[in-house]
Design an enzyme around this catalytic site. Sequence first.
Site, PDB file in Angstrom:
ATOM      1  CG  ASP A  41      86.282  39.399  -2.777  1.00  0.00           C
ATOM      2  OD1 ASP A  41      85.229  39.926  -3.181  1.00  0.00           O
ATOM      3  OD2 ASP A  41      86.409  38.912  -1.645  1.00  0.00           O
TER       4      ASP A  41
ATOM      5  CG  HIS B 121      69.022  51.510  -8.265  1.00  0.00           C
ATOM      6  ND1 HIS B 121      68.078  50.805  -8.969  1.00  0.00           N
ATOM      7  CD2 HIS B 121      69.750  50.583  -7.580  1.00  0.00           C
ATOM      8  CE1 HIS B 121      68.236  49.509  -8.737  1.00  0.00           C
ATOM      9  NE2 HIS B 121      69.237  49.352  -7.889  1.00  0.00           N
TER      10      HIS B 121
ATOM     11  CB  ALA C 165      66.045  46.036 -17.973  1.00  0.00           C
TER      12      ALA C 165
ATOM     13  NE  ARG D 149      62.935  48.665 -23.539  1.00  0.00           N
ATOM     14  CZ  ARG D 149      63.919  48.467 -24.420  1.00  0.00           C
ATOM     15  NH1 ARG D 149      65.180  48.647 -24.061  1.00  0.00           N
ATOM     16  NH2 ARG D 149      63.640  48.099 -25.654  1.00  0.00           N
TER      17      ARG D 149
END
Length: 319
Positions: free
Chosen positions: A38, A179, A154, A157
């Site tokens: 990072d 997305h 997910a 679901r």
Amino acid sequence: MRNQKVNRTVLIGAGFVGSSYAFTLINQGITDELVIIDLNKDKAMGDVMDLNHGKAFAPHPVKTWYGTYDDCKEADIVCVCAGANQKPGETRLDLVEKNLKIFKGIIGEVMASGFDGIFLVATNPVDILTYATWKFSGLPKERVIGSGTTLDTARFRYLLSEYFGVAAHNAHGYIIGEHGDTELPVWSHANIGGVPVSDLLKRNEKYKAEDLDELFDNVKNAAYHIIEKKGATYYGVAMSLARITKAIYRNEEAILTVSAHLDGEFGENDVYIGVPAVVGRCGAREIVELDLNEKEKQQFKHSAGVLKAILKPHFELQA
């Protein structure tokens, strides 16, 4: 990728998502080595210290350290979580310009190390940046994967399971496409324990189509709702990244809705987009081409078109 038993994961970007991913990897014992990179060295080193202090409680010993791009040479997976954050009211696609510049530098540094593994991309807009990673890296398409709609699936679901009163692992369905705002639910293949959702609507009047429309809206807008409340989303996406990582390292050949490159599948070419794909040690080796109904086909075509329109000013796309 190294032909040895030790799996090395390099995480680039120790922000909310990256740190949560690192924690999940160690907590689930998914990788053998974890390197954190990072620009904020103190933040990354602090994460390394914090994670190492909990090593006695982990199910599997994970060697963790703050590293440099040179550590990517022996990496099996490089997970990219670095980039500008999504702000309240900002769509994932608004982030394109900022993050394309960031990614060109990152991918160049990784490839200069001699990296020959799998890229896993999480930064938004993930479909665009996964395509960019593929182009910038020159790696085979199956070895460049985005988190895609794994988290959306997910969420879908989970909400289906809540609505129908069953465990989440017994609620089956896919969210595919971008997305983001043009993603779509594949209702034609959604089922609860093998019973099509469409049949359940016919059998019991307490289940209503308008409820399911609202359910999908909650899936699609989940990130916006979470960002409004806590400023960012990170636990869910970190868990989805860990799931993809586990599928690769254990060669599961698991079907996950990752962002994968299409070459004629679903009638689309030269675009990275969320679709079911078989994920294992070689990456996303095969697209699972669902038999969509006409409405779903049109929605998917629209979603792919939106992504291509964003890509076009930056890359030369194949017809």
